[in-house]
Design a protein around this motif. Structure first.
Motif, PDB file in Angstrom:
ATOM      1  N   GLY A   1       0.772  -1.243   0.000  1.00 43.81           N
ATOM      2  CA  GLY A   1       0.000   0.000   0.000  1.00 43.81           C
ATOM      3  C   GLY A   1       0.796   1.282   0.000  1.00 43.81           C
ATOM      4  N   TRP A   2       2.112   1.209  -0.002  1.00 46.03           N
ATOM      5  CA  TRP A   2       2.935   2.410  -0.057  1.00 46.03           C
ATOM      6  C   TRP A   2       2.875   2.966  -1.475  1.00 46.03           C
ATOM      7  CZ3 TRP A   2       5.941   4.209   4.162  1.00 46.03           C
ATOM      8  CH2 TRP A   2       5.872   3.405   5.304  1.00 46.03           C
ATOM      9  N   VAL A   3       2.823   4.297  -1.602  1.00 47.67           N
ATOM     10  CA  VAL A   3       2.726   4.934  -2.915  1.00 47.67           C
ATOM     11  C   VAL A   3       3.839   5.967  -3.093  1.00 47.67           C
ATOM     12  CG1 VAL A   3       0.238   4.552  -3.138  1.00 47.67           C
ATOM     13  CG2 VAL A   3       1.069   6.644  -2.069  1.00 47.67           C
ATOM     14  N   SER A   4       4.211   6.170  -4.328  1.00 52.39           N
ATOM     15  CA  SER A   4       5.275   7.124  -4.646  1.00 52.39           C
ATOM     16  C   SER A   4       4.815   8.551  -4.403  1.00 52.39           C
ATOM     17  CB  SER A   4       5.691   6.966  -6.104  1.00 52.39           C
ATOM     18  OG  SER A   4       6.658   7.945  -6.439  1.00 52.39           O
ATOM     19  N   THR A   5       5.735   9.343  -3.877  1.00 51.68           N
ATOM     20  CA  THR A   5       5.476  10.782  -3.734  1.00 51.68           C
ATOM     21  C   THR A   5       5.909  11.531  -4.988  1.00 51.68           C
ATOM     22  OG1 THR A   5       7.654  11.226  -2.780  1.00 51.68           O
ATOM     23  CG2 THR A   5       5.855  10.690  -1.237  1.00 51.68           C
ATOM     24  N   GLY A   6       6.586  10.830  -5.893  1.00 51.12           N
ATOM     25  CA  GLY A   6       7.095  11.462  -7.105  1.00 51.12           C
ATOM     26  C   GLY A   6       8.432  12.159  -6.889  1.00 51.12           C
ATOM     27  N   THR A   7       9.044  11.944  -5.720  1.00 50.80           N
ATOM     28  CA  THR A   7      10.331  12.585  -5.429  1.00 50.80           C
ATOM     29  C   THR A   7      11.394  11.542  -5.146  1.00 50.80           C
ATOM     30  OG1 THR A   7       9.771  12.783  -3.086  1.00 50.80           O
ATOM     31  CG2 THR A   7       9.223  14.659  -4.483  1.00 50.80           C
ATOM     32  N   LEU A   8      12.642  11.957  -5.339  1.00 51.98           N
ATOM     33  CA  LEU A   8      13.797  11.113  -5.075  1.00 51.98           C
ATOM     34  C   LEU A   8      14.638  11.755  -3.986  1.00 51.98           C
ATOM     35  CD1 LEU A   8      14.992  10.336  -8.731  1.00 51.98           C
ATOM     36  CD2 LEU A   8      13.441   8.979  -7.309  1.00 51.98           C
ATOM     37  N   ASP A   9      15.342  10.931  -3.209  1.00 52.98           N
ATOM     38  CA  ASP A   9      16.258  11.487  -2.216  1.00 52.98           C
ATOM     39  C   ASP A   9      17.620  11.729  -2.862  1.00 52.98           C
ATOM     40  OD1 ASP A   9      17.624   9.030  -2.282  1.00 52.98           O
ATOM     41  OD2 ASP A   9      17.045   8.456  -0.251  1.00 52.98           O
ATOM     42  N   GLU A  10      18.578  12.165  -2.051  1.00 59.58           N
ATOM     43  CA  GLU A  10      19.903  12.527  -2.582  1.00 59.58           C
ATOM     44  C   GLU A  10      20.667  11.326  -3.139  1.00 59.58           C
ATOM     45  OE1 GLU A  10      20.144  11.589   1.742  1.00 59.58           O
ATOM     46  OE2 GLU A  10      18.888  12.919   0.570  1.00 59.58           O
ATOM     47  N   LEU A  11      20.252  10.112  -2.796  1.00 61.48           N
ATOM     48  CA  LEU A  11      20.898   8.905  -3.320  1.00 61.48           C
ATOM     49  C   LEU A  11      20.178   8.341  -4.538  1.00 61.48           C
ATOM     50  CD1 LEU A  11      21.641   7.127   0.092  1.00 61.48           C
ATOM     51  CD2 LEU A  11      23.205   8.505  -1.296  1.00 61.48           C
ATOM     52  N   GLY A  12      19.103   9.018  -4.972  1.00 58.43           N
ATOM     53  CA  GLY A  12      18.345   8.554  -6.130  1.00 58.43           C
ATOM     54  C   GLY A  12      17.250   7.548  -5.788  1.00 58.43           C
ATOM     55  N   ASP A  13      17.026   7.312  -4.506  1.00 56.01           N
ATOM     56  CA  ASP A  13      15.952   6.414  -4.098  1.00 56.01           C
ATOM     57  C   ASP A  13      14.623   7.164  -4.121  1.00 56.01           C
ATOM     58  OD1 ASP A  13      17.565   4.177  -3.688  1.00 56.01           O
ATOM     59  OD2 ASP A  13      17.928   4.670  -1.583  1.00 56.01           O
ATOM     60  N   GLU A  14      13.580   6.443  -4.454  1.00 53.39           N
ATOM     61  CA  GLU A  14      12.244   7.014  -4.526  1.00 53.39           C
ATOM     62  C   GLU A  14      11.632   7.127  -3.131  1.00 53.39           C
ATOM     63  OE1 GLU A  14       8.333   6.313  -7.319  1.00 53.39           O
ATOM     64  OE2 GLU A  14       9.746   4.672  -7.038  1.00 53.39           O
ATOM     65  N   ILE A  15      10.959   8.218  -2.851  1.00 55.58           N
ATOM     66  CA  ILE A  15      10.291   8.394  -1.563  1.00 55.58           C
ATOM     67  C   ILE A  15       8.857   7.878  -1.710  1.00 55.58           C
ATOM     68  CG2 ILE A  15       9.566  10.018   0.231  1.00 55.58           C
ATOM     69  CD1 ILE A  15      12.636   9.688  -0.116  1.00 55.58           C
ATOM     70  N   LEU A  16       8.521   6.910  -0.872  1.00 52.53           N
ATOM     71  CA  LEU A  16       7.174   6.354  -0.812  1.00 52.53           C
ATOM     72  C   LEU A  16       6.522   6.785   0.485  1.00 52.53           C
ATOM     73  CD1 LEU A  16       7.812   2.638  -1.919  1.00 52.53           C
ATOM     74  CD2 LEU A  16       7.394   4.629  -3.366  1.00 52.53           C
ATOM     75  N   GLU A  17       5.197   6.811   0.497  1.00 53.02           N
ATOM     76  CA  GLU A  17       4.481   7.185   1.713  1.00 53.02           C
ATOM     77  C   GLU A  17       3.253   6.297   1.866  1.00 53.02           C
ATOM     78  OE1 GLU A  17       3.123  11.239   1.473  1.00 53.02           O
ATOM     79  OE2 GLU A  17       1.898  10.835  -0.293  1.00 53.02           O
ATOM     80  N   ILE A  18       2.734   6.288   3.080  1.00 52.37           N
ATOM     81  CA  ILE A  18       1.499   5.575   3.366  1.00 52.37           C
ATOM     82  C   ILE A  18       0.735   6.377   4.404  1.00 52.37           C
ATOM     83  CG2 ILE A  18       2.425   4.112   5.212  1.00 52.37           C
ATOM     84  CD1 ILE A  18       0.720   1.799   3.944  1.00 52.37           C
ATOM     85  N   SER A  19      -0.566   6.449   4.213  1.00 53.79           N
ATOM     86  CA  SER A  19      -1.432   7.110   5.198  1.00 53.79           C
ATOM     87  C   SER A  19      -1.892   6.046   6.181  1.00 53.79           C
ATOM     88  CB  SER A  19      -2.647   7.743   4.514  1.00 53.79           C
ATOM     89  OG  SER A  19      -2.226   8.795   3.704  1.00 53.79           O
ATOM     90  N   ILE A  20      -1.785   6.358   7.478  1.00 50.01           N
ATOM     91  CA  ILE A  20      -2.147   5.382   8.503  1.00 50.01           C
ATOM     92  C   ILE A  20      -3.147   5.951   9.493  1.00 50.01           C
ATOM     93  CG2 ILE A  20      -0.030   4.050   8.324  1.00 50.01           C
ATOM     94  CD1 ILE A  20       0.996   5.600  10.803  1.00 50.01           C
ATOM     95  N   GLY A  21      -3.617   7.186   9.243  1.00 53.21           N
ATOM     96  CA  GLY A  21      -4.511   7.846  10.189  1.00 53.21           C
ATOM     97  C   GLY A  21      -5.955   7.460  10.034  1.00 53.21           C
TER      98      GLY A  21
END
Length: 151
Positions: free
Chosen positions: A131-151
């Motif tokens: 259920g994690w989804v891409s934020t469309g951004t990469l970190d300084e190492l080129g890894d993709e930032i994923l997020e999940i809503s848990i609230g």
């Protein structure tokens, strides 16, 4: 049959966690690699001790075989690692669930992590399947930032 247990990480687990990080099948970081990033046994132990880097470990016959740690200040899943011999058994998923629940209990309603952007890397599909989804951004190492809503 092996005896699998899960527990909160303790400061004395840090050295084993560093060793395991270097033995993972994909995205391994040696002790030297981690030291270059400012991560040492002492810093990891301190993070566990002061609860800024809480985590959970999986043990087989009392030996740590995997772990998941999060950042209590930001809601980042900092690391999930498992020895290759124990992959595919739901252990990593369970560790991640434990960490997500812990951070939810700390008041977070959104968590994030950095994940390989290469679809051929196992973690790419693992997190998305959960259920994690891409934020469309990469970190300084080129890894993709994923997020999940848990609230």
């Amino acid at each position: 049959m092996t005896h699998l247990t899960f527990r909160r990480a303790e400061p004395d687990d840090a050295a084993t966690c560093i060793t395991i990080r270097g033995l993972t099948r994909e995205n391994a970081f040696s002790e030297q690699d981690l030291r270059a990033l400012g991560i040492t046994v002492d810093s990891w132990s301190a993070g566990i001790r002061d609860d800024n880097l809480p985590g959970f470990v999986a043990c087989v016959e009392g030996q740590v075989i995997g772990y998941c740690f999060g950042d209590r200040g930001t809601g980042e899943i900092a690391v999930l690692a498992l020895l290759p011999a124990h992959e595919g058994q739901g252990i990593g998923k369970r560790l991640l669930e434990m960490m997500v629940q812990y951070l939810r209990n700390q008041g977070f309603n959104r968590l994030f992590l950095a994940c390989a952007s290469d679809p051929n890397v196992r973690s790419h599909g693992f997190y998305r399947h959960l259920g994690w989804v891409s934020t469309g951004t990469l970190d300084e190492l080129g890894d993709e930032i994923l997020e999940i809503s848990i609230g």
